[in-house]
Design an enzyme around this catalytic site. Structure first.
Site, PDB file in Angstrom:
ATOM      1  N   TRP A 225      40.308  63.308   7.418  1.00 13.02           N
ATOM      2  CA  TRP A 225      41.192  62.975   8.539  1.00 13.02           C
ATOM      3  C   TRP A 225      40.583  61.876   9.400  1.00 13.02           C
ATOM      4  O   TRP A 225      41.292  60.981   9.863  1.00 13.02           O
ATOM      5  CB  TRP A 225      41.522  64.211   9.371  1.00 13.02           C
ATOM      6  CG  TRP A 225      42.313  65.237   8.598  1.00 13.02           C
ATOM      7  CD1 TRP A 225      41.938  66.508   8.288  1.00 13.02           C
ATOM      8  CD2 TRP A 225      43.630  65.065   8.032  1.00 13.02           C
ATOM      9  NE1 TRP A 225      42.920  67.133   7.561  1.00 13.02           N
ATOM     10  CE2 TRP A 225      43.969  66.282   7.390  1.00 13.02           C
ATOM     11  CE3 TRP A 225      44.541  64.011   7.993  1.00 13.02           C
ATOM     12  CZ2 TRP A 225      45.184  66.472   6.725  1.00 13.02           C
ATOM     13  CZ3 TRP A 225      45.754  64.195   7.328  1.00 13.02           C
ATOM     14  CH2 TRP A 225      46.065  65.412   6.709  1.00 13.02           C
TER      15      TRP A 225
ATOM     16  N   LYS B  39      48.665  74.197  13.064  1.00 15.85           N
ATOM     17  CA  LYS B  39      47.522  75.030  12.697  1.00 15.85           C
ATOM     18  C   LYS B  39      47.284  76.120  13.745  1.00 15.85           C
ATOM     19  O   LYS B  39      47.322  77.292  13.428  1.00 15.85           O
ATOM     20  CB  LYS B  39      46.278  74.171  12.482  1.00 15.85           C
ATOM     21  CG  LYS B  39      46.280  73.515  11.114  1.00 15.85           C
ATOM     22  CD  LYS B  39      46.110  72.035  11.135  1.00 15.85           C
ATOM     23  CE  LYS B  39      46.347  71.422   9.769  1.00 15.85           C
ATOM     24  NZ  LYS B  39      46.365  69.966   9.828  1.00 15.85           N
TER      25      LYS B  39
ATOM     26  N   ASP C  90      40.746  64.223  17.740  1.00 14.60           N
ATOM     27  CA  ASP C  90      41.762  64.859  16.903  1.00 14.60           C
ATOM     28  C   ASP C  90      41.338  66.320  16.801  1.00 14.60           C
ATOM     29  O   ASP C  90      40.402  66.659  16.080  1.00 14.60           O
ATOM     30  CB  ASP C  90      41.793  64.197  15.520  1.00 14.60           C
ATOM     31  CG  ASP C  90      42.702  64.942  14.541  1.00 14.60           C
ATOM     32  OD1 ASP C  90      43.354  65.928  14.954  1.00 14.60           O
ATOM     33  OD2 ASP C  90      42.759  64.529  13.361  1.00 14.60           O
TER      34      ASP C  90
HETATM   35  C1  LIG Z   1      46.377  68.692   9.454  1.00 14.95           C
HETATM   36  C2  LIG Z   1      45.547  67.674  10.134  1.00 14.95           C
HETATM   37  C3  LIG Z   1      46.027  66.383  10.399  1.00 14.95           C
HETATM   38  C4  LIG Z   1      47.396  65.898   9.950  1.00 14.95           C
HETATM   39  O1  LIG Z   1      48.350  66.382  10.795  1.00 14.95           O
HETATM   40  P1  LIG Z   1      49.888  65.966  10.668  1.00 14.95           P
HETATM   41  O2  LIG Z   1      50.476  66.697  11.819  1.00 14.95           O
HETATM   42  O3  LIG Z   1      50.355  66.439   9.342  1.00 14.95           O
HETATM   43  O4  LIG Z   1      49.990  64.499  10.801  1.00 14.95           O
HETATM   44  C5  LIG Z   1      45.210  65.506  11.084  1.00 14.95           C
HETATM   45  N1  LIG Z   1      43.986  65.880  11.491  1.00 14.95           N
HETATM   46  C6  LIG Z   1      43.478  67.109  11.249  1.00 14.95           C
HETATM   47  C7  LIG Z   1      42.122  67.456  11.722  1.00 14.95           C
HETATM   48  C8  LIG Z   1      44.258  68.040  10.563  1.00 14.95           C
HETATM   49  O5  LIG Z   1      43.763  69.265  10.321  1.00 14.95           O
END
Ligand SMILES: *Cc1c(COP(=O)(O)O)cnc(C)c1O
Length: 362
Positions: free
Chosen positions: A103, A198, A174
């Site tokens: 990511w 999540k 993030d």
């Molecule tokens: C799942 C995830 C993403 C992607 O998220 P989307 O909402 O599908 O764009 C980005 N960063 C992390 C750390 C993730 O776990």
């Protein structure tokens, strides 16, 4: 007897059962209005009250001060990979990125479309199995911001505390896979973002917490929908927000509050992950893939001696109602995602099954 099974899926992921149960009647008739949740106007009093409560509960849980905006956007964390550099990085500028997984790499790829990227550190040399040590960090002299991924969903690693960039440099995180799983000091950040699917609710909502004075300095020449300013000035209602998702997110935030808030959530998450890691440390069959000092409380990645045994393990686990344990294809093996809403009992059942499987396959 419940007709539900243990869902170890990395995302969309398990939700608190109480939240699903509170959502069911609202879908049919919201607050006795005679109109279902998906059918009511985002400008109506019923939805506005939900929106206000979601913002207030997020502020309460994480201690978000008034000089930060709380936004509920769309496009997932992946659009934030683009919006952050688009708003805050210029062509001649540099942004600092800590590269700790797939990511982070995707975030870097987008930033490079808008300016220069300095990789502060990387754990790619060992397939992202650890969080690099502070003494290996190489900050650039005057970065526009510093970006990191607090929990690496695919590799099962997590920062213990936030990295500290040079003074005055806005820190961006993030936090998609560990948001509100533990206390967070919002004042250390310029911007926090997380896709909801999540730890916060259904897919389709992205939580963004951003310092208002930083937004005021963002690139003004952008398409309207891609400016943080637009969403900040219109309280996420420049266009139609994801109303159903915001309702569910509000219920999840209230559920976290009811569990005792972020400190209590952290304690529960520690207690939940511990028996699984302890078992992995003592097993002569399974092994954890993340370095012990970098282990995630949210995603526990592990392997068996052979790939054939791994696929057999996953098959048998699924039969027992332990679902979603297949690891990401870039790491292989198994991954147990045990976010806030995942019950401790499910982890205990997984460990019991792992013991049985180990005995049968040694
Ligand atoms: C799942 C995830 C993403 C992607 O998220 P989307 O909402 O599908 O764009 C980005 N960063 C992390 C750390 C993730 O776990």
């Amino acid at each position: 007897m419940s007709d539900r099974i243990y869902n170890f899926s990395p995302g969309p992921a398990v939700m608190p059962e109480e939240v699903i149960k509170k959502t069911q009647p609202a879908l049919w008739n919201l607050n006795g209005s005679g109109i279902g949740l998906m059918e009511c106007s985002h400008r109506g009093a019923d939805f506005l009250a939900i929106y206000k409560e979601a913002e207030a509960t997020a502020r309460k849980l994480a201690g978000i001060p008034d000089d930060y905006a709380v936004l509920f956007l769309q496009g997932g964390a992946s659009l934030q990979f683009t919006m952050v550099p688009m708003n805050f990085l210029t062509k001649d500028g540099t942004a600092d990125y800590l590269v700790t997984g797939a990511w982070s790499q995707k975030a870097v790829k987008e930033a490079k479309l808008f300016g220069k990227v300095n990789p502060v550190c990387s754990s790619e040399n060992e397939n992202f199995s650890y969080i690099p040590a502070i003494d290996t960090f190489r900050w650039s002299s005057a970065p526009a911001y510093a970006h990191f991924t607090s929990n690496n969903t695919i590799f099962g690693t997590q920062f213990r505390t936030e990295p500290v960039p040079p003074a005055g440099v806005p820190l961006v995180v993030d936090a998609s896979s560990d948001i509100f799983s533990r206390p967070i000091d919002v004042t250390k950040y310029g911007l926090i973002y997380a896709g909801a699917q999540k730890n916060l609710g259904p897919s389709g909502v992205t939580l963004v917490i951003v310092r208002k004075d930083w937004v005021a300095k963002a690139n003004p020449g952008l398409p309207t929908m891609l400016q943080y300013k637009t969403h900040m000035e219109n309280e996420s209602m420049y266009n139609t927000p994801p109303t159903t998702g915001i309702f569910v997110l509000n219920e999840v935030l209230k559920w976290i509050d009811g569990q005792g808030g972020l400190g209590a959530m952290n304690q529960k998450n520690q207690d939940k992950a511990r028996p699984l890691y302890e078992f992995l440390d003592n097993s002569k069959f399974f092994r954890g893939t993340a370095r012990p000092d970098s282990r995630s409380l949210m995603n526990v990645c592990f392997r068996a001696p052979t790939e054939a045994q791994e696929s057999d393990f996953i098959k048998q686990a699924t039969k027992r109602g332990l679902n979603g344990l297949k690891g990401h294809r870039s790491v292989g093996g198994m991954r147990a995602s045990i976010y806030n809403a995942f019950p401790k009992k499910g982890v205990d059942e997984l460990v019991t099954f792992m013991k049985e499987f180990e005995r049968a396959n040694q």
